[in-house]
Motif scaffolding. Structure first.
Motif, PDB file in Angstrom:
ATOM      1  N   LYS A 396      -9.868 -35.718  38.373  1.00 46.80           N
ATOM      2  CA  LYS A 396     -11.316 -35.958  38.386  1.00 46.80           C
ATOM      3  C   LYS A 396     -12.069 -34.769  38.994  1.00 46.80           C
ATOM      4  O   LYS A 396     -13.114 -34.351  38.494  1.00 46.80           O
ATOM      5  CB  LYS A 396     -11.593 -37.236  39.186  1.00 46.80           C
ATOM      6  N   ALA A 397     -11.516 -34.228  40.073  1.00 54.71           N
ATOM      7  CA  ALA A 397     -12.162 -33.082  40.719  1.00 54.71           C
ATOM      8  C   ALA A 397     -12.164 -31.868  39.779  1.00 54.71           C
ATOM      9  O   ALA A 397     -13.164 -31.145  39.677  1.00 54.71           O
ATOM     10  CB  ALA A 397     -11.438 -32.737  42.021  1.00 54.71           C
ATOM     11  N   LEU A 398     -11.064 -31.689  39.058  1.00 53.82           N
ATOM     12  CA  LEU A 398     -11.004 -30.564  38.118  1.00 53.82           C
ATOM     13  C   LEU A 398     -12.027 -30.751  37.003  1.00 53.82           C
ATOM     14  O   LEU A 398     -12.709 -29.815  36.604  1.00 53.82           O
ATOM     15  CB  LEU A 398      -9.591 -30.436  37.534  1.00 53.82           C
ATOM     16  N   GLU A 399     -12.135 -31.985  36.544  1.00 56.75           N
ATOM     17  CA  GLU A 399     -13.130 -32.320  35.512  1.00 56.75           C
ATOM     18  C   GLU A 399     -14.532 -31.906  35.974  1.00 56.75           C
ATOM     19  O   GLU A 399     -15.308 -31.318  35.218  1.00 56.75           O
ATOM     20  CB  GLU A 399     -13.061 -33.841  35.238  1.00 56.75           C
ATOM     21  N   GLU A 400     -14.824 -32.188  37.237  1.00 56.24           N
ATOM     22  CA  GLU A 400     -16.158 -31.848  37.766  1.00 56.24           C
ATOM     23  C   GLU A 400     -16.408 -30.334  37.810  1.00 56.24           C
ATOM     24  O   GLU A 400     -17.525 -29.881  37.653  1.00 56.24           O
ATOM     25  CB  GLU A 400     -16.315 -32.431  39.184  1.00 56.24           C
ATOM     26  N   HIS A 417      -7.485 -17.862  31.389  1.00 55.04           N
ATOM     27  CA  HIS A 417      -7.893 -18.584  32.591  1.00 55.04           C
ATOM     28  C   HIS A 417      -8.678 -19.853  32.195  1.00 55.04           C
ATOM     29  O   HIS A 417      -8.460 -20.927  32.755  1.00 55.04           O
ATOM     30  CB  HIS A 417      -8.758 -17.703  33.485  1.00 55.04           C
ATOM     31  N   ALA A 418      -9.598 -19.688  31.260  1.00 56.90           N
ATOM     32  CA  ALA A 418     -10.394 -20.837  30.816  1.00 56.90           C
ATOM     33  C   ALA A 418      -9.495 -21.888  30.168  1.00 56.90           C
ATOM     34  O   ALA A 418      -9.634 -23.086  30.415  1.00 56.90           O
ATOM     35  CB  ALA A 418     -11.468 -20.371  29.839  1.00 56.90           C
ATOM     36  N   ARG A 419      -8.534 -21.412  29.360  1.00 54.14           N
ATOM     37  CA  ARG A 419      -7.672 -22.367  28.644  1.00 54.14           C
ATOM     38  C   ARG A 419      -6.723 -23.115  29.577  1.00 54.14           C
ATOM     39  O   ARG A 419      -6.344 -24.254  29.291  1.00 54.14           O
ATOM     40  CB  ARG A 419      -6.851 -21.635  27.581  1.00 54.14           C
ATOM     41  N   ALA A 420      -6.337 -22.488  30.684  1.00 50.59           N
ATOM     42  CA  ALA A 420      -5.449 -23.166  31.633  1.00 50.59           C
ATOM     43  C   ALA A 420      -6.110 -24.449  32.130  1.00 50.59           C
ATOM     44  O   ALA A 420      -5.440 -25.454  32.399  1.00 50.59           O
ATOM     45  CB  ALA A 420      -5.102 -22.244  32.796  1.00 50.59           C
ATOM     46  N   ARG A 424      -5.582 -29.092  30.141  1.00 50.97           N
ATOM     47  CA  ARG A 424      -5.381 -30.284  30.964  1.00 50.97           C
ATOM     48  C   ARG A 424      -6.254 -31.464  30.538  1.00 50.97           C
ATOM     49  O   ARG A 424      -6.091 -32.570  31.058  1.00 50.97           O
ATOM     50  CB  ARG A 424      -5.610 -29.930  32.435  1.00 50.97           C
ATOM     51  N   PHE A 425      -7.199 -31.203  29.619  1.00 50.73           N
ATOM     52  CA  PHE A 425      -8.058 -32.285  29.148  1.00 50.73           C
ATOM     53  C   PHE A 425      -7.898 -32.534  27.644  1.00 50.73           C
ATOM     54  O   PHE A 425      -8.648 -33.288  27.058  1.00 50.73           O
ATOM     55  CB  PHE A 425      -9.519 -31.985  29.501  1.00 50.73           C
ATOM     56  N   GLU A 426      -6.931 -31.884  27.016  1.00 54.29           N
ATOM     57  CA  GLU A 426      -6.702 -32.108  25.590  1.00 54.29           C
ATOM     58  C   GLU A 426      -5.784 -33.309  25.411  1.00 54.29           C
ATOM     59  O   GLU A 426      -4.751 -33.422  26.079  1.00 54.29           O
ATOM     60  CB  GLU A 426      -6.089 -30.849  24.948  1.00 54.29           C
ATOM     61  N   GLU A 427      -6.161 -34.177  24.486  1.00 58.61           N
ATOM     62  CA  GLU A 427      -5.426 -35.428  24.254  1.00 58.61           C
ATOM     63  C   GLU A 427      -3.938 -35.193  23.964  1.00 58.61           C
ATOM     64  O   GLU A 427      -3.086 -35.899  24.474  1.00 58.61           O
ATOM     65  CB  GLU A 427      -6.056 -36.200  23.085  1.00 58.61           C
ATOM     66  N   ASP A 428      -3.642 -34.158  23.160  1.00 55.90           N
ATOM     67  CA  ASP A 428      -2.260 -33.903  22.724  1.00 55.90           C
ATOM     68  C   ASP A 428      -1.298 -33.621  23.881  1.00 55.90           C
ATOM     69  O   ASP A 428      -0.096 -33.796  23.756  1.00 55.90           O
ATOM     70  CB  ASP A 428      -2.207 -32.659  21.816  1.00 55.90           C
TER      71      ASP A 428
ATOM     72  N   VAL B 247       3.172 -27.745  28.978  1.00 57.38           N
ATOM     73  CA  VAL B 247       1.948 -27.159  28.407  1.00 57.38           C
ATOM     74  C   VAL B 247       1.078 -26.578  29.522  1.00 57.38           C
ATOM     75  O   VAL B 247       0.552 -25.465  29.416  1.00 57.38           O
ATOM     76  CB  VAL B 247       1.151 -28.236  27.622  1.00 57.38           C
ATOM     77  N   PHE B 248       0.950 -27.327  30.603  1.00 59.03           N
ATOM     78  CA  PHE B 248       0.150 -26.857  31.745  1.00 59.03           C
ATOM     79  C   PHE B 248       0.781 -25.592  32.340  1.00 59.03           C
ATOM     80  O   PHE B 248       0.098 -24.612  32.632  1.00 59.03           O
ATOM     81  CB  PHE B 248       0.067 -27.910  32.855  1.00 59.03           C
ATOM     82  N   ILE B 249       2.091 -25.652  32.541  1.00 58.49           N
ATOM     83  CA  ILE B 249       2.769 -24.520  33.188  1.00 58.49           C
ATOM     84  C   ILE B 249       2.638 -23.263  32.332  1.00 58.49           C
ATOM     85  O   ILE B 249       2.314 -22.183  32.831  1.00 58.49           O
ATOM     86  CB  ILE B 249       4.264 -24.854  33.438  1.00 58.49           C
TER      87      ILE B 249
END
Lengths: 430, 430
Positions: A396-400, A417-420, A424-428, B247-249
C-alpha cells in the motif's frame, strides 16, 4: 618566537600565505611506497619478511608477539606507571562512552519503516611508531575508542628493534585490550594490514601516527581500507589577556615545542605586555629543558606572538589558525566556548594545562593538526563504527509513492527503475 | 549472468580473488591531475579559465550561475516533477533529522568539566556530474544532509555544456537550498573548491560523484580539505528463497544494471529453481529496456547467480560482498536485520524495491560501493559536522591529577610536559 603586530586582516593574509608554502613533499615517497604495497599485495608474507629484514634487520620466525612476552613486559613496568595508565584508562573510557551513538527506527507513516543501525567495524589496525616516538598514552588513546565501539579484533603493529618493543608499550596495549601485536613497521606494516598476509590479518581501518613512509602508505591504501586523518606537526594556540600568568603560558608553549622541531606554537593576545613577559619566560624556562634543542628550533621557526586589538579579533585569528590544541587563559573561560569555530581540543582556564589532556583528563589526544580542525574531529568512538540504513515498504505504501518514483526515474532516463515499481502492480506477476 | 554453485568457502575465495583483480588503474591519471591542481593552486582564476576553455570549451565571463537563471530554469520544470522532488525532500529531511548529534558535557568530579561540541562545517562543495549522469535526486541527497547539519555556505559545481545546465538540476539545487552554483567541472573544479580562486570559494569538504579525473583529484586534495568516499560502480545484492517473486527480483537487478556497464548485481539464494526463474525473467524484461545495451553488458560481466546450501550461508556470502544496496526478499524480512554486518542500505520485503530508496523513502542514496560498506557509512548529517572537545580543570583537580600526569610525561621523556603542571604549584609563580 616571531612577532606579528598588525591589523587582523593583514595578520590573516600573512598566515594564509605561510600555510601555502608548507605541507607539500609527499609525492616523492609515493613511487617507493607504491612498490612496497604492490609487492605485499601480490606476494604476501614472503615480501613482508623481505622488507622487514631489509629495513628493520628483522630475523624472527614470526611477527606475532606472544602472550607470554606481553605478560612478562607488563610485570616489569613500575607500579606507579601502571597505576597512572589505569587512571588514564578510566577517564578515557568515561569520556568516550558518551560518544556512543544509537540506532534509530522511524515509523511515521503506515506501511513504512526506516532506520539506521550502528555497527562496529570488525577489525582495526593500530600503528605505533618505534623508538622515542612510542608513547604508551597514545596506545590508550587509539585503542580504547575502538574497544568501546565494539570492534572485535584490534591489531597493533610496531617496528621491531634490537632492544625489543618497550615494556611500557606492551603494558599499555595489554591494559587497553589489544587482541594481537605484530612486530612490523613502516609502509610494509600498513600494506600487511590493508591486504593481509598469512601472518598479519587484513583489517577494515588503520589508525595511528607514523613517519612519512607510513603516512604515504596510509594515503595510498585509503579507499581499499579506511584510515584516520594524516597527522601533521602538533600545534598549540593560546588566547590570553593581561590577567593571564605568563609563567604558565610559557610552560605550556614549551610543552608543545619539545615534541618536534616542526611543532607550532601561537600566543594570540590583546596585551603586548603579556606577550613580552611570555617571550622572556620562554627563554628563561627553556634553558634547563632536556629537549632544549628541539624546543628552541621549533620556537624559532614556528613560534608566534600575535598581538591584536581586542579579544574579538583574537578569536578571529585563532579560528583561522584552527589549532589542534587551544588554551583559553581568560577570566570566565567557559563563556568563550561559543566563539570557537575551529579547534581540536580546548583547554579552559589557568589550570587546564595542555598536558592534562595529553595524559589524564580523558578527552582524546589524537587530534586534527595543521588547520584541519576546520573539517576533522578528534579520534573517537564514531571513527570505529559504520552505519547501515534500512527501509521497509508495504504494498500500500509503495502504491502511494508509485507515481512520484516513476516521474523522477523517467525524468532521469532510468526506465528500468520505473519498471521495478511497475511490475509489482501488474496482474500477471502475482 | 554467471552461475556460482559451490561450497560457501570456495565461493568466498573466488569472490575475493576477483575483487583483487579489479580496482587498480588510478595512478596513470594522477600525473595529469596533479599538474592541474598545482596550476590552480598557484595561478588561481586565470588557470581555472584556461582549463575550462580547453576541456569544456567554456567562454563565459563568470562561472557563477545567476539567481535569475536559476529562477527561470525552475519555472520551466514540469509541475509533476517539482512536486515529486518536493515530496522526496520532505522524506529526506525527516529521515536525516534523526541523525543530528548532540553536544555533551560531563561533570562527574568536582572541579572538572569535560565535553564535546558538535559544529557544522562552514563551507561545503558539491560536485554534480554533467550530461546524462546529472541526477536531480542526487542533488537533494548530497545537499540536504549538509543543510540539516547547519553548513552556512553550500556551493555546487557542475560542468558547463553548450545546452546549459539542465533545468531540473538547477531546480533541484534551488529546492535543496544550494547557496551558489558554478559552471565548472572536472579536476579543475575540485582544485578550485580546494584552494579557492577569486571567483570560486574555498570550501572545507567536497562531496559528490564524478569521472576518473574528478575522483583522482578528490583523492589528491584529501587532507587539505575533507572529501566523501571515492565512489565506485554501483551494486545490488538480493537474498531470496523460493517464496520470492522472480519477476520482482529480475526487475530490481535490471534497475541496477542499467546504471553503468560496470554495475554489479548479485542474487544469493538457497533455491536453484528461483535462480533459474530469475535468469529467465532478466532476459525477458531486458528486451524492451531503453538502456538494454548497458544493462546487458553489466549483467554479462558482473552479474552473478549464487546458489548456497541455506540462508545462513547466504548471509555469510552477502556480508563478504558487503554490497551497496541489499534486498532481503524473504518472509518476515525484518527478523533478518541482526544477520547483516556489511551493507550500505537494506531494503526489506517484496515491496521495498531498490528504486524506492533512490528516489522517495528518504534514507540516503549516496552509499559506500565496491565492498567499502565494511567500513564506510551512507552519506549523512554526520559527514557535515566536526567535533571539538573541551576540558576545564580547577587548581584542586589539577593537584589531584598532578602526580599521574608527571609520571606519564617523564616516562615518555617529555619533561616540559611535566613542568607545565609543576609551575602551577610553585610559590614564585603566583
Amino acid at each position: 618566537m616571531k612577532w606579528m603586530i598588525d591589523e587582523t586582516r593583514i595578520i590573516l593574509e600573512q598566515l594564509a600565505s605561510e600555510a601555502k608554502e608548507s605541507g607539500r613533499e609527499q609525492a616523492q615517497y609515493e613511487t617507493k611506497v607504491r612498490e612496497i604495497l604492490w609487492e605485499i599485495e601480490t606476494r604476501g608474507q614472503e615480501a613482508l619478511k623481505e622488507y622487514s629484514e631489509k629495513f628493520d634487520k628483522f630475523k624472527g620466525d614470526t611477527f606475532l608477539v606472544s602472550k607470554e612476552e606481553i605478560k612478562a613486559a607488563t610485570k616489569r613496568v613500575e607500579t606507579e606507571v601502571m597505576d597512572a595508565l589505569k587512571q588514564a584508562k578510566r577517564n578515557i573510557v568515561s569520556f568516550h562512552e558518551q560518544q556512543k551513538q544509537e540506532a534509530f527506527i522511524d515509523s511515521g507513516r503506515e506501511g513504512v519503516l526506516r532506520g539506521q543501525l550502528i555497527l562496529p567495524l570488525e577489525a582495526v589496525g593500530v600503528y605505533v611508531p618505534g623508538g622515542t616516538a612510542a608513547y604508551p598514552s597514545s596506545v590508550l588513546m587509539n585503542v580504547l575508542p575502538a574497544k568501546i565501539a565494539g570492534v572485535k579484533k584490534i591489531v597493533m603493529v610496531t617496528p621491531p628493534s634490537e632492544t625489543g618493543i618497550p615494556d611500557v608499550i606492551l603494558a599499555a596495549a595489554n591494559i587497553a585490550g589489544v587482541d594481537e601485536i605484530y612486530q612490523v613497521g613502516g609502509a610494509q606494516a600498513i600494506a600487511a594490514l590493508a591486504y593481509g598476509t598469512t601472518c598479519v590479518p587484513k583489517v577494515d581501518k588503520i589508525v595511528g601516527p607514523g613517519n612519512i613512509y607510513v603516512a604515504s602508505a596510509k594515503k595510498l591504501v585509503f579507499g581499499h581500507v579506511a584510515i584516520d586523518m594524516i597527522a601533521g606537526p602538533s600545534e598549540i594556540g593560546v588566547i590570553a589577556d593581561d590577567s593571564a600568568n605568563p609563567v604558565f603560558i610559557a610552560a605550556d608553549l614549551l610543552s608543545q615545542a619539545e615534541h618536534d622541531e616542526r611543532a607550532r606554537t601561537f600566543l594570540v593576545t590583546d596585551s603586548i605586555e603579556l606577550a613580552k613577559k611570555v617571550e622572556q619566560e620562554v627563554e628563561k624556562q627553556l634553558v634547563t629543558l632536556p629537549r632544549k634543542k628541539i624546543a628552541e628550533k621549533s620556537l624559532a621557526d614556528f613560534g608566534k606572538l600575535i598581538v591584536v586589538k581586542n579579544l574579538e579579533e583574537a578569536f578571529n585569528v585563532m579560528n583561522a589558525l584552527a589549532p589542534e590544541h587551544l588554551e583559553i587563559q581568560l577570566p570566565e573561560p567557559l563563556s568563550y566556548l561559543p566563539k570557537i569555530t575551529n579547534a581540536g581540543s580546548v583547554f579552559l582556564g589557568s589550570y587546564a594545562s595542555e598536558p592534562v589532556g595529553d595524559y589524564i583528563a580523558g578527552a582524546n589526544h589524537v587530534l586534527p593538526t595543521s588547520g584541519t580542525s576546520r573539517f576533522y574531529s578528534p579520534l573517537g568512538v564514531y571513527d570505529f563504527i559504520k552505519r547501515t540504513q534500512f527501509t521497509y515498504y508495504s504494498k500500500k505504501a509503495l502504491e502511494e509513492d508509485r507515481q512520484a518514483i516513476q516521474i523522477l526515474a523517467r525524468k532521469e532516463g532510468l526506465e528500468a527503475h520505473a519498471r521495478a515499481v511497475e511490475v509489482r502492480f501488474e496482474e500477471d506477476n502475482k
